[in-house]
Design an enzyme around this catalytic site. Structure first.
Site, PDB file in Angstrom:
ATOM      1  N   SER A 103       7.566  -0.632   5.376  1.00 19.53           N
ATOM      2  CA  SER A 103       6.566  -0.789   4.197  1.00 19.53           C
ATOM      3  C   SER A 103       5.021  -1.208   4.941  1.00 19.53           C
ATOM      4  O   SER A 103       5.200  -2.118   5.936  1.00 19.53           O
ATOM      5  CB  SER A 103       6.822  -1.546   2.906  1.00 19.53           C
ATOM      6  OG  SER A 103       7.991  -1.133   2.431  1.00 19.53           O
ATOM      7  N   VAL A 104       4.029  -0.793   4.064  1.00 20.84           N
ATOM      8  CA  VAL A 104       2.697  -1.175   4.540  1.00 20.84           C
ATOM      9  C   VAL A 104       1.918  -2.040   3.537  1.00 20.84           C
ATOM     10  O   VAL A 104       2.084  -1.678   2.339  1.00 20.84           O
ATOM     11  CB  VAL A 104       1.588  -0.033   4.895  1.00 20.84           C
ATOM     12  CG1 VAL A 104       0.484  -0.413   5.399  1.00 20.84           C
ATOM     13  CG2 VAL A 104       2.584   0.938   6.083  1.00 20.84           C
ATOM     14  N   GLY A 126       7.165   3.942   4.373  1.00 20.95           N
ATOM     15  CA  GLY A 126       7.420   5.220   5.044  1.00 20.95           C
ATOM     16  C   GLY A 126       8.910   5.103   5.531  1.00 20.95           C
ATOM     17  O   GLY A 126       9.681   4.361   5.099  1.00 20.95           O
ATOM     18  N   GLY A 127       9.152   5.990   6.413  1.00 22.50           N
ATOM     19  CA  GLY A 127      10.573   5.981   6.901  1.00 22.50           C
ATOM     20  C   GLY A 127      10.907   4.860   7.660  1.00 22.50           C
ATOM     21  O   GLY A 127      11.943   4.542   7.630  1.00 22.50           O
ATOM     22  N   LEU A 144       0.801  -1.234  -0.037  1.00 25.14           N
ATOM     23  CA  LEU A 144       0.209  -0.097   0.130  1.00 25.14           C
ATOM     24  C   LEU A 144       0.873   1.221  -0.075  1.00 25.14           C
ATOM     25  O   LEU A 144       0.475   2.100  -0.562  1.00 25.14           O
ATOM     26  CB  LEU A 144      -1.092   0.017   1.286  1.00 25.14           C
ATOM     27  CG  LEU A 144      -2.076  -1.125   1.362  1.00 25.14           C
ATOM     28  CD1 LEU A 144      -2.653  -0.988   2.646  1.00 25.14           C
ATOM     29  CD2 LEU A 144      -2.900  -1.076  -0.005  1.00 25.14           C
ATOM     30  N   ASP A 152       4.824  13.962  14.340  1.00 25.05           N
ATOM     31  CA  ASP A 152       5.131  13.793  12.860  1.00 25.05           C
ATOM     32  C   ASP A 152       3.788  13.992  12.123  1.00 25.05           C
ATOM     33  O   ASP A 152       3.426  12.964  11.466  1.00 25.05           O
ATOM     34  CB  ASP A 152       5.732  12.193  12.618  1.00 25.05           C
ATOM     35  CG  ASP A 152       6.456  12.101  11.418  1.00 25.05           C
ATOM     36  OD1 ASP A 152       6.670  13.122  10.680  1.00 25.05           O
ATOM     37  OD2 ASP A 152       6.646  10.937  10.833  1.00 25.05           O
ATOM     38  N   LYS A 194       1.845  -3.184   8.646  1.00 14.39           N
ATOM     39  CA  LYS A 194       3.371  -2.165   8.693  1.00 14.39           C
ATOM     40  C   LYS A 194       4.198  -3.176   9.199  1.00 14.39           C
ATOM     41  O   LYS A 194       4.438  -3.595  10.411  1.00 14.39           O
ATOM     42  CB  LYS A 194       3.310  -0.972   9.575  1.00 14.39           C
ATOM     43  CG  LYS A 194       4.362  -0.127   9.270  1.00 14.39           C
ATOM     44  CD  LYS A 194       4.256   1.213   9.864  1.00 14.39           C
ATOM     45  CE  LYS A 194       4.444   1.340  11.337  1.00 14.39           C
ATOM     46  NZ  LYS A 194       4.533   2.764  11.563  1.00 14.39           N
TER      47      LYS A 194
END
Length: 664
Positions: free
Chosen positions: A364-365, A360-361, A357, A476, A378
């Protein structure tokens, strides 16, 4: 057993020095020349009197990438041919340092000459900063954290990257500038051997050509207020590479120089001068008694050091084993802990992690299916989010519940695997719906939907800040961390960087965290409260209204930074220019949109004490309160200021260039 000779006893000393050095927290920087031509790298300490960080060392060992002998040279600068590596040993707390490549140099045998770029008073061993243009690797060691970056403030002459050795400690990515700017440099700023940066004397991100440098090297500093800074825990080793390949990957194995036939040591940057190389002198004969004493003392020290090292290794292994056993119990004891999954269950649920999907830092999702429910999993990278952030996310989301916070269904902590299982949000993240990109075919959101999303974000933050047992600073807040369901209801996600704040403490001092472009000005001193989220919220509101990113280098020079542009538009009464031009419905509600901008400007106050609480923001959005009218229309910290505990701006000595100095 016959007595050992004096020379054999003295040969123990290099080994002892190596063992002692191994116990220190020194940092090694390998400087590699991958250019097809020779460069002359230099390294200086930046501080009082611009003193050389290498001034106490008289020679260095050079390890060629191909087979060859060692080439000792003078301190502070050297000739580095293509394929050679210069190894520097930086002691802990060595303050600030600069490393750069000089080109087009010519030196005599006594180290005098000149260079086309980066020349420092015509000396091979530099004791001052190089003359522009030059690409600079800046580095600062600290007791707990190193800060580093690549600076193009003084111009550009050689492509460079500055990367940490991965797989050792937690570390952010390193900066890269692999582009050859010189070949594409505009003729107005092109000079022999490089490209001058006309922004070196200004702090404005809108000065001429800053956009050009930032587009070519987005990771690098281009103006003094740029926040392209990277950080690692103290003790990390680094690789500076001149002319790196575009897909270069640094690994610990690649960082190590090839072995040499003889035992050599690279002198520490703080070690005393080494003896000059010259004809060997005949040493006076040492009596057998002195030799015996030296051998006895040397052997005792060696055995003691080896025993200490062995004891330390055994102790650490025991701790790691004990920690692994406790880890199974750690999350099970959490109050209100969510469901625990096995790694095998999540592999099956996600069909071997095939439907990605996003990324990110920290990892992965992937989309998955568990029973009748769709889930988002995640998977955290080993070199990304650590145990501390993982624990923070599990404990935080597992113990709080709000309609505008993403629901954590469960987690997996099995050996090295760290995964989080969330409710699936069909519409994805907010950035997909508000940024108008060439690859984005999502329909433009109407004004009513944008208002609903902004209100939901505010309610989620208000709950975190004011309704939990402890205040929670998300730290964030950005569109990528705001998820949408089928009806465009918004929920905050990704609590890996959150910070719990006791209600009787006015602020928390913490290490730098968050995403450039959304950071509040008080990050200059790392003295932050939950008010940092409110500044980030103000940036997100402006992005939702304008339909663009805060930092967009694809735009014209004067429009790259949205919040700086907001300062200009409010000054001349042209706020309507910032309304998303892709939505006719937004312009139909022009006055309501401008009122929303005024709420965003209240949240964007540089002085955190002048920002509203999130509960007040919610009241304004629901029509139960008016926006503060007496606000400062400066939203970006354009000078190197620090913020005291009361939130007031005070003059101070400017922090180093590698510190975050304002939003990007």
């Amino acid at each position: 057993m016959p007595a050992m000779s004096a020379s054999s006893a003295l040969n123990l000393l290099p080994l002892l020095l190596l063992l002692l050095a191994a116990a220190s927290e020194a940092t090694t920087i390998n400087i590699t020349n991958r250019c097809s031509y020779t460069v002359w790298p230099a390294a200086v300490r930046v501080g009082a009197g611009e003193r050389l960080i290498l001034e106490h060392a008289s020679s260095y060992t050079v390890f060629p990438l191909s087979a060859g002998g060692n080439v000792p040279v003078g301190a502070g600068g050297r000739e580095l041919k293509s394929g050679q590596v210069w190894t520097l040993d930086v002691p802990a707390n060595a303050s600030r340092a600069r490393i750069w490549a000089r080109t087009g140099c010519s030196f005599s045998s006594n180290g005098k000459g000149s260079c086309q770029t980066g020349d420092c008073s015509g000396a091979l061993a530099c004791r001052a900063l190089g003359k522009p243009p030059n690409t600079v690797a800046e580095f600062m060691t600290g007791s707990t954290q190193d800060s580093f970056n690549i600076s193009l403030i003084d111009g550009f002459n050689v492509p460079m990257d500055f990367l940490p050795v991965q797989g050792v400690k937690e570390c952010s990515k390193g900066p890269r500038c692999a582009a050859d700017i010189t070949s594409q440099c505009p003729k107005e700023i092109k000079v022999p051997g490089g490209c001058n940066n006309t922004c070196s004397g200004t702090r404005s991100s809108n000065c001429t050509y800053s956009g050009f440098f930032k587009r070519m090297c987005p990771d690098a500093h281009t103006v003094p207020d740029d926040s392209a800074t990277y950080a690692c825990l103290a003790g990390m080793n680094y690789q500076v590479t001149f002319c790196p390949t575009s897909n270069l990957t640094i690994s610990p194995a690649a960082m190590s120089p090839p072995p040499t036939p003889t035992l050599e040591t690279t002198p520490s940057l703080s070690s005393p001068p080494l003896a000059p190389i010259g004809p060997r002198r005949t040493k006076p004969r040492v009596t057998s008694r002195v030799v015996a004493i030296l051998v006895s003392v040397g052997t005792t020290i060696l055995v003691t050091i080896l025993f200490t090292i062995a004891f330390y290794i055994c102790t650490r292994r025991a701790q790691w084993k004990h920690q692994g056993m406790e880890e199974e119990e750690e999350f099970g004891e959490l109050q209100g802990a969510p469901m625990r999954f096995t790694f095998q269950q999540l592999k099956i649920a996600t069909e071997q992690f095939t439907d990605k999907l996003g990324e990110g830092g920290f990892g992965s999702v992937f989309k998955g299916q568990f029973g009748e429910d769709s889930i988002a999993v995640k998977r955290l990278d080993r070199t990304g989010q650590g145990k501390r952030e993982f624990s923070a996310e599990v404990q935080t989301i597992g113990s709080i519940h709000h309609i505008n916070l993403v629901r954590l269904i469960g987690f997996c902590a099995e050996k090295s695997h760290r995964l989080l299982v969330y409710e699936y949000m069909p519409k994805g993240s907010l950035d997909r719906w508000i940024y108008r990109r060439h690859d984005n075919n999502a329909p433009s959101l109407d004004w009513s939907t944008r208002c609903k999303i902004i209100t939901h974000i505010a309610k989620g933050l208000s709950y975190l800040h004011e309704d939990c047992t402890k205040r929670i600073a998300h730290l964030d807040v950005k569109p990528q961390n705001i998820l949408l369901d089928d009806n465009f209801n918004a929920k905050l996600s990704d609590f890996g960087l959150c910070k719990l704040i006791d209600r009787d403490i006015s602020q928390v001092v913490t290490r730098m965290r968050g995403t450039p472009g959304y950071l509040a000005p008080e990050w200059l001193t790392s003295q932050i409260t939950e008010k940092a989220d409110i500044y980030s919220f103000g940036v997100v509101v402006m992005e939702v209204i304008s339909g663009r990113k805060n930092i967009d280098t694809s735009r014209s020079e004067e429009s790259i930074h949205l919040i700086t542009l907001l300062e200009e538009k409010v000054k001349y009464g042209n706020l309507v220019d910032l309304i998303d031009k892709n939505s006719n419905d937004m312009h139909t509600h022009e006055q309501d949109v401008i009122q929303m901008m005024k709420l965003a400007m209240w949240c964007l106050q540089i002085d955190c004490k002048r920002r509203p609480r999130m509960s007040e923001v919610v009241k304004v959005l629901e029509g139960n309160m008016n926006t503060e009218s007496n606000i400062d229309h400066n939203f970006v910290a354009t000078n190197q200021a620090t913020f005291d505990t009361a939130g007031n701006v005070t003059s101070s000595v400017p922090p180093v260039a590698s510190h975050v100095s304002g939003p990007r």
